[in-house]
Design a protein around this motif. Structure first.
Motif, short mmCIF file in Angstrom:
data_model
loop_
_atom_site.label_atom_id
_atom_site.label_comp_id
_atom_site.label_asym_id
_atom_site.label_seq_id
_atom_site.Cartn_x
_atom_site.Cartn_y
_atom_site.Cartn_z
N ILE A 1 0.84 -1.21 0.00
CA ILE A 1 0.00 0.00 0.00
C ILE A 1 0.87 1.25 0.00
O ILE A 1 0.70 2.16 -0.81
N SER A 2 1.84 1.31 0.93
CA SER A 2 2.72 2.47 1.03
C SER A 2 3.88 2.15 1.95
O SER A 2 3.69 1.49 2.99
N ASP A 3 5.08 2.62 1.58
CA ASP A 3 6.23 2.47 2.47
C ASP A 3 6.63 3.81 3.07
O ASP A 3 7.71 3.95 3.64
N GLN A 4 5.75 4.81 2.93
CA GLN A 4 6.02 6.15 3.46
C GLN A 4 5.32 6.42 4.77
O GLN A 4 5.22 7.57 5.20
N HIS A 5 4.79 5.38 5.39
CA HIS A 5 4.18 5.49 6.71
C HIS A 5 4.91 4.55 7.67
O HIS A 5 5.53 3.56 7.24
N ALA A 6 4.83 4.84 8.95
CA ALA A 6 5.58 4.07 9.95
C ALA A 6 5.04 2.64 10.11
O ALA A 6 5.80 1.72 10.42
N LYS B 1 13.69 3.25 11.22
CA LYS B 1 13.09 3.75 9.99
C LYS B 1 11.67 4.25 10.25
O LYS B 1 11.26 5.31 9.73
N ALA B 2 10.91 3.52 11.06
CA ALA B 2 9.54 3.94 11.39
C ALA B 2 9.54 5.27 12.13
O ALA B 2 8.70 6.13 11.88
N VAL C 1 4.27 5.50 18.91
CA VAL C 1 4.57 4.82 20.17
C VAL C 1 5.06 3.40 19.90
O VAL C 1 6.01 2.91 20.51
N GLN C 2 4.41 2.72 18.94
CA GLN C 2 4.80 1.34 18.63
C GLN C 2 6.23 1.29 18.10
O GLN C 2 6.98 0.36 18.41
N ALA C 3 6.62 2.27 17.30
CA ALA C 3 8.00 2.30 16.78
C ALA C 3 9.00 2.51 17.91
O ALA C 3 10.06 1.86 17.94
N LEU C 4 8.67 3.38 18.83
CA LEU C 4 9.56 3.62 19.98
C LEU C 4 9.69 2.38 20.85
O LEU C 4 10.78 2.03 21.32
N LEU C 5 8.57 1.68 21.06
CA LEU C 5 8.61 0.45 21.86
C LEU C 5 9.44 -0.62 21.15
O LEU C 5 10.21 -1.34 21.80
#
Length: 518
Positions: free
Chosen positions: A253-258, A283-284, A292-296
């Motif tokens: 769908i898209s690789d420009q979102h986290a 990258k996220a 928050v999910q990327a930080l975790l």
């Protein structure tokens, strides 16, 4: 057409560098000759010049010019009250297209946030009367209040955003993160959901995120079918094939979102490929620093790679963004324990217990810290008993209670606890621990069965594999002795393991090649 009209038209056309040069020259001329422009024209010049500075990210200079513009507007307002219109027809169209004073204050607040002067940003927006606040002003105020720990005004501002824009999903997430009940939040969007076609999924989405913010992952996973949080929950449940499939669909769908990077990172993390998970999490965060999910994900990967202090920074930032999510605190406390900072872990666990209330999750988290100190073992036992009284099948509480019983060598009690927990669920860790307890009481065949079940649930569970291999060696001591002799003749296998580790590290050094395969 006056020169001010030309400046305004260039600003509308996005010619910011041109606006900056021309408006700067015109303002210098005005300072040398105050009669050159009318007060309203000078106000417009100041605003357009400040806008061009804002576009060039010169936020401090922009704030100064916006403040001058507001002073000019105040003087203009006083003049118009004291002196009636002169009848100059040229001033009429100018007065009709004056930049909004409220918009100027919003731009000032944006500058302050960029300069990390949140108190000044709050002060300037608080000066806007409530009835004149636009949705974006209320949204910025809500975020600033939440960041400052002022929950009540933050909730009020988020609700005002939803009153004006019922589909403002970020405002919905903000309310849920501040412990506003999911039903109350859903009620604010119900009229739109019922009248707009193909929008019935939104109520499910709200419900799922409400469960996530209360720490009820089992109910959330049965509710949510949504992106990064969904992928995270699937990974925790061990459904890695589903996680991998979801990640591929999101990348298509898209690789420009986290979100797709987080989902793929969760797959890597729970496959124990931490360096790859670290890259995906980073990258996220590049794509969305408030994920928050990327930080975790990145924090957990750093922790498991031994980079605990870096992990602590990420978990603290996750807590700032989502102060009511228990998994953020769990990650931070695990870091404290990994670095033997028992005191910091105890302070944090007690704060979570007081802030989020005495539920099974917070009781277990506090008990986990208490288990690290011999002085607080009895307290840990009491806390775990309370947690299991509330939720008898809560896996983390069962695991910690089993750990305590193992220390006390109460294996029969541990076996009874684990059998009871497994009566209504199947969990890799519980089956493996039950296998360990059965070995301790010489029930080898059933222990082997439990290890096999654990490996069927998670083929990557190294401890279950080690337990099974240890039993196989004990059952055939002669064969084990022969294997050791062969190892002595051929050399230790540890070197081969290290080589494999280096090979895997090199494999992920070229991350772009791997993403080309997605």
């Amino acid at each position: 057409m006056s020169v001010i009209d030309h400046v305004r038209d260039m600003a509308a056309a996005g010619l910011h560098s041109n606006v900056r040069l021309l408006s700067s020259l015109l303002l210098t001329m005005s300072n040398n000759n105050p009669e050159l422009f009318s007060p309203s024209q000078k106000y417009q010049l100041l605003v357009h010049h400040a806008d061009s500075l804002f576009h060039d990210k010169e936020y401090r200079n922009a704030v100064s010019k916006y403040a001058m513009a507001l002073q000019q507007k105040k003087a203009l307002s006083k003049t118009s009250k004291v002196r009636p219109s002169t009848g100059n027809s040229a001033s009429t169209p100018q007065s009709q297209c004056l930049p909004s004073e409220i918009e100027v204050k919003y731009k000032m607040a944006e500058c302050y946030t960029m300069l990390k002067l949140d108190k000044d940003a709050i002060a300037i927006l608080d000066g806007v009367p409530s009835r004149q606040r636009t949705p974006k002003i209320n949204m910025m105020l809500a975020n600033l209040y939440r960041k400052a720990g002022q929950e009540r005004p933050s909730v009020t501002s988020y609700k005002e955003v939803l009153r004006q824009c019922p589909l403002a999903l970020d405002a919905i997430l903000g309310l849920l993160s501040l412990s506003v009940k999911g039903a109350e939040v859903a009620s604010m969007t119900m009229n739109v959901i019922q009248t707009v076609p193909n929008l019935d999924w939104l109520s499910v989405w709200i419900k799922a995120y409400a469960f996530v913010h209360t720490g009820d992952n089992s109910r959330a996973i049965n509710t949510i079918w949504w992106m990064d949080v969904y992928g995270y929950l699937l990974a925790r449940e061990g459904r890695l094939e589903d996680v991998e499939s979801l990640g591929c669909r999101l990348f298509n769908i898209s690789d420009q979102h986290a979100e797709p990077w987080v989902v793929s990172g969760c797959h890597s993390f729970y496959s124990k490929r931490y360096s790859r998970a670290l890259y995906l999490g980073a990258k996220a965060i590049q794509l969305n620093s408030n994920s928050v999910q990327a930080l975790l994900l990145k924090g957990a990967a750093l922790r498991n790679m031994g980079r605990v202090q870096e992990a602590i920074i990420h978990f603290r930032e996750a807590i700032r963004l989502a102060p009511c999510r228990l998994d953020c605190y769990e990650g931070l406390i695990e870091c404290y324990l990994a670095s033997n900072s028992i005191r910091e872990a105890m302070v944090m666990a007690n704060n979570v217990y007081k802030t989020l209330g005495a539920n099974a999750q917070t009781l277990t988290l506090l008990a986990t810290v208490c288990l690290e100190d011999p002085v607080t073992q009895e307290k840990a036992k009491t806390l775990l008993d309370k947690a299991l009284a509330q939720r008898p099948g809560y896996v983390k509480a069962v695991v910690k209670k089993a750990e305590l019983l193992s220390r006390e060598q109460k294996y029969e009690d541990g076996i009874a606890l684990l059998r009871n927990a497994l009566a209504n669920q199947s969990d890799c860790v519980l089956h493996r621990i039950l296998g360990d307890f059965l070995v301790a009481v010489n029930e080898y065949q059933e222990a082997m069965d439990q290890y096999s079940i654990a490996l069927s649930l998670d083929p990557n569970d190294q401890k279950s594999l080690e337990g099974m291999q240890k039993m196989e060696k004990e059952e055939s001591p002669t064969d084990a002795t022969q294997e050791e002799d062969v190892d002595d003749m051929e050399g230790s296998g540890e070197e081969g393991d290290l080589e494999g580790s280096d090979s895997e590290a090199a494999q992920w050094a070229d991350q772009e090649q791997w993403f080309g395969m997605q």
